[in-house]
Design an enzyme around this catalytic site. Structure first.
Site, PDB file in Angstrom:
ATOM      1  N   HIS A  21      -2.099  78.931 -26.784  1.00  0.00           N
ATOM      2  CA  HIS A  21      -1.681  78.422 -28.093  1.00  0.00           C
ATOM      3  C   HIS A  21      -1.848  79.454 -29.198  1.00  0.00           C
ATOM      4  O   HIS A  21      -1.179  79.383 -30.224  1.00  0.00           O
ATOM      5  CB  HIS A  21      -2.390  77.103 -28.396  1.00  0.00           C
ATOM      6  CG  HIS A  21      -1.804  75.988 -27.596  1.00  0.00           C
ATOM      7  ND1 HIS A  21      -2.348  75.580 -26.397  1.00  0.00           N
ATOM      8  CD2 HIS A  21      -0.663  75.284 -27.766  1.00  0.00           C
ATOM      9  CE1 HIS A  21      -1.577  74.632 -25.899  1.00  0.00           C
ATOM     10  NE2 HIS A  21      -0.556  74.436 -26.697  1.00  0.00           N
ATOM     11  N   GLU A  59       5.479  67.909 -18.385  1.00  0.00           N
ATOM     12  CA  GLU A  59       4.555  69.049 -18.338  1.00  0.00           C
ATOM     13  C   GLU A  59       3.710  69.015 -17.072  1.00  0.00           C
ATOM     14  O   GLU A  59       2.918  69.915 -16.827  1.00  0.00           O
ATOM     15  CB  GLU A  59       3.618  69.009 -19.543  1.00  0.00           C
ATOM     16  CG  GLU A  59       4.361  68.974 -20.864  1.00  0.00           C
ATOM     17  CD  GLU A  59       3.426  68.973 -22.045  1.00  0.00           C
ATOM     18  OE1 GLU A  59       3.198  70.051 -22.607  1.00  0.00           O
ATOM     19  OE2 GLU A  59       2.921  67.894 -22.399  1.00  0.00           O
ATOM     20  N   ASP A 112       2.953  74.176 -19.866  1.00  0.00           N
ATOM     21  CA  ASP A 112       2.024  73.382 -19.058  1.00  0.00           C
ATOM     22  C   ASP A 112       2.600  73.098 -17.680  1.00  0.00           C
ATOM     23  O   ASP A 112       1.858  73.045 -16.693  1.00  0.00           O
ATOM     24  CB  ASP A 112       1.669  72.074 -19.779  1.00  0.00           C
ATOM     25  CG  ASP A 112       0.537  72.288 -20.757  1.00  0.00           C
ATOM     26  OD1 ASP A 112      -0.461  72.925 -20.358  1.00  0.00           O
ATOM     27  OD2 ASP A 112       0.647  71.869 -21.917  1.00  0.00           O
ATOM     28  N   CYS A 145      11.304  72.890 -24.184  1.00  0.00           N
ATOM     29  CA  CYS A 145      10.653  73.289 -25.432  1.00  0.00           C
ATOM     30  C   CYS A 145       9.464  74.214 -25.181  1.00  0.00           C
ATOM     31  O   CYS A 145       8.756  74.573 -26.111  1.00  0.00           O
ATOM     32  CB  CYS A 145      10.225  72.071 -26.239  1.00  0.00           C
ATOM     33  SG  CYS A 145       8.940  71.111 -25.433  1.00  0.00           S
TER      34      CYS A 145
HETATM   35  C1  PEP Z   1       4.425  73.217 -23.147  1.00  0.00           C
HETATM   36  O1  PEP Z   1       3.415  72.910 -22.514  1.00  0.00           O
HETATM   37  O2  PEP Z   1       5.358  73.903 -22.673  1.00  0.00           O
HETATM   38  C2  PEP Z   1       4.588  72.768 -24.542  1.00  0.00           C
HETATM   39  C3  PEP Z   1       5.721  72.934 -25.179  1.00  0.00           C
HETATM   40  O3  PEP Z   1       3.490  72.239 -25.164  1.00  0.00           O
HETATM   41  P1  PEP Z   1       2.246  73.146 -25.638  1.00  0.00           P
HETATM   42  O4  PEP Z   1       2.616  74.579 -25.445  1.00  0.00           O
HETATM   43  O5  PEP Z   1       1.971  72.821 -27.056  1.00  0.00           O
HETATM   44  O6  PEP Z   1       1.161  72.692 -24.732  1.00  0.00           O
HETATM   45 MG    MG Z   2       2.060  71.444 -23.313  1.00  0.00          MG
END
Ligand code: PEP
Ligand code: MG
Length: 557
Positions: free
Chosen positions: A213, A434, A458, A505
């Site tokens: 993140h 995910e 994820d 995403c």
């Molecule tokens: C992901 O896991 O790809 C996602 C978009 O959520 P995050 O990266 O915030 O966990």
């Molecule tokens: Mg995620």
């Protein structure tokens, strides 16, 4: 300190893509990490020192002298904070200046000084006397609860600074030199990254993975970033470095003229990218929506077709008190007012994104524990308040609310989420994919929800059983792997059959090499950091849908 021209790790890791001409070739030394946020920057490097480790208590010969040293440390910390507040004010950062002044007042608290002096006079060395005084004040504040308890963490930060002064160690915490700089750190938490000021030109960390993140936040801000860069913490402060957030290359020891050239070229490149507009289309006109991943209204940029992932937890990373209903309505309203179509993700707390105000218990294996939608099992009111606030913001702005849940694992979870969201007045309800279990049941999920959004970060972590923050496992997390692509294909096909949108995403959506392949697998939208949009738009426009499908078939094979 080693010679900056040959930093440790440079030779061993120097195998990345390397521009052999232009300003980059002039560097005295090189380091290579994983480029996680495109763009180039150049400037003096400053390291964020870790908190000092308290040595074993020392036998004290002169208690009065220890008391003086402890008091001097507090004076020095206060003076440093006041100097930084003045520099922040000069740079137009009134809010930052106010925070720094408040911290300076805390360090200057006479009761704190008296307590430290008393501990020293009773025989503790200065570092331990300060530690004891700060800890006592911290506990008192924490016991008062509410706003005052939130300040307890500030006292820890001040303690680390005062102890570092006594031990003659570099000041821990973010540097604040009053001029732009490249930040180097062992690692950075998402909360640290979210709080970086505009004077940070780029960031380079020794640890971290490409879909951590911290990397995502850097990308969201358009800040060039390199992670897993061994040796960067051995580069002396002040060394002028160039950072290429695309290739992961760090040029160590540039001249100021070369650094200025790098900055000039980057400004020109950003202006070129900013001029790119229009919807996502393959060369033969097949639409693939280009959407934005944002953490707040500040991340919104023109040129995309809406927001595909609003990571609401990014709004509240450093909060120790739960955001109120009204506060949430105002944050969501700000985004709805500026973007016509927005997919809001409900809070995704846990693992590397702890939300202190939730007070979740520590877990032995947090990535497999209570995170994302699972938090609802312990704290159902949090989701209800959030859904209510999103619905209220949508009503206030006349928007249709699209909301999705993170970490959906079973069809039952998706159904329960959809029921609650619809009861709150949410128009379109979605599930993130995910977890491999959710991908395998995509068709059944789509009987319960209106759309799917594939979180490849994820989904890769859980498919390949590889921690997404682990710098040594980046190859396992590569979304080009057929196993991951097959799960995406399964979801896209389920969407086609149900006639419902299925987007991506995760960070893979913003990769211009992968984007056509994802379109070829059949996804209907790609949601990414704003800085990635122009290159993805160009990549899609260069191929027909059939060519995208060929790429997808080849990758799956
Ligand atoms: C992901 O896991 O790809 C996602 C978009 O959520 P995050 O990266 O915030 O966990
Ligand atoms: Mg995620």
């Amino acid at each position: 300190m080693p010679d900056p021209a040959t930093p440790p790790g440079a030779a061993a890791r120097d195998g990345g893509v390397r521009p052999d001409s232009g300003p980059w070739a002039d560097a005295a030394g090189r380091l290579t990490g994983l480029g996680v946020s495109r763009g180039r920057a150049a400037g003096p490097l400053l390291r964020m020192a870790p908190p000092p480790v308290l040595p074993a208590p020392r036998q004290v010969a002169d208690p009065a002298a220890e008391a003086v040293t402890a008091a001097k440390a507090l004076e020095a910390v206060t003076a440093d904070l006041n100097r930084r507040a003045a520099a922040a004010l000069d740079a137009g950062g009134a809010e930052a200046a106010e925070i720094l002044e408040a911290l300076a007042m805390m360090a200057d608290d006479p009761m704190l000084r008296e307590e430290a002096e008393r501990q020293a006079r009773e025989g503790m060395d200065a570092a331990h006397a300060l530690d004891a005084a700060f800890t006592r004040h911290r506990d008192e504040l924490a016991a008062l609860g509410g706003y005052l308890a939130e300040r307890a963490a500030d006292l820890d930060d001040l303690k680390h600074r005062a102890v570092a002064f006594v031990l003659d160690l570099p000041m821990p915490g973010l540097p604040s030199p009053g001029h732009p700089y490249v930040l180097a750190a062992e690692d950075l938490s998402p909360a640290d990254t979210a709080g970086l000021g505009p004077d940070v030109l780029a960031l380079v960390t020794e640890r971290g993975g490409p879909t951590s993140h911290t990397a995502i936040l850097a990308r969201g801000r358009g800040l060039p970033a390199v992670v897993a860069c061994a040796g960067v913490m051995a580069v002396p402060d002040g060394t002028v470095v160039g950072v290429d957030g695309g290739t992961g290359e760090i040029a160590v020891g540039l001249t100021e003229e070369v650094a200025a050239e790098v900055r000039q070229a980057e400004r020109a490149e950003r202006a070129r990218l900013a001029a790119s507009t229009g919807p996502g289309r393959t060369a033969d006109g097949h639409p693939v929506k280009l959407l934005l991943n944002i953490g707040s209204a500040k991340d919104l940029r023109p040129g995309a077709e809406g927001v595909g992932l609003f990571r609401t937890e990014f709004l509240f990373l450093d909060r120790t008190r739960a955001p109120s209903f009204e506060e949430q309505v105002s944050a969501y309203t700000e985004v709805f007012e500026q973007a016509e179509s927005v997919i809001v993700r409900t809070l995704d707390a846990g693992t590397d994104k702890p939300l202190p105000f939730l007070g979740l218990p520590e877990e032995a294996n947090p990535a497999l524990g209570v995170r994302g939608l699972r938090v609802d099992r312990l704290l159902p009111r949090v989701l209800d308040t959030q859904l209510d606030a999103i619905a209220a913001a949508a009503r206030a702005t006349g928007r249709e609310a699209w909301v999705m849940a993170p970490m959906v694992t079973t069809v039952e979870e998706a159904a329960a989420f959809a029921r609650r969201a619809r009861a709150m007045g949410i128009a379109k309800v979605g599930a993130m994919v995910e977890v491999p279990a959710a991908a395998l049941r995509a068709g059944q999920l789509l009987r319960e929800v209106d759309f799917l959004s594939i979180g490849t970060n994820d989904l890769a972590q859980y498919t390949f059983a590889a921690d997404r923050q682990h710098s040594a496992l980046a190859d396992l997390l590569d979304p080009r792997q057929p196993a991951l692509l097959e799960l995406i294909a399964l979801c896209a096909e389920a969407g086609r059959q149900a006639g419902k949108p299925v987007g991506v995403c995760g960070e893979a959506a913003g990769d211009p090499q992968l984007a056509p392949l994802l379109a070829g697998l059949g996804v209907t939208s790609l949601s990414m950091a704003p800085i990635c949009v122009p290159a993805v738009r160009d990549a899609l426009a260069a191929l027909t849908l059939e060519e995208c499908r060929q790429r997808a078939r080849a990758a799956l094979a």
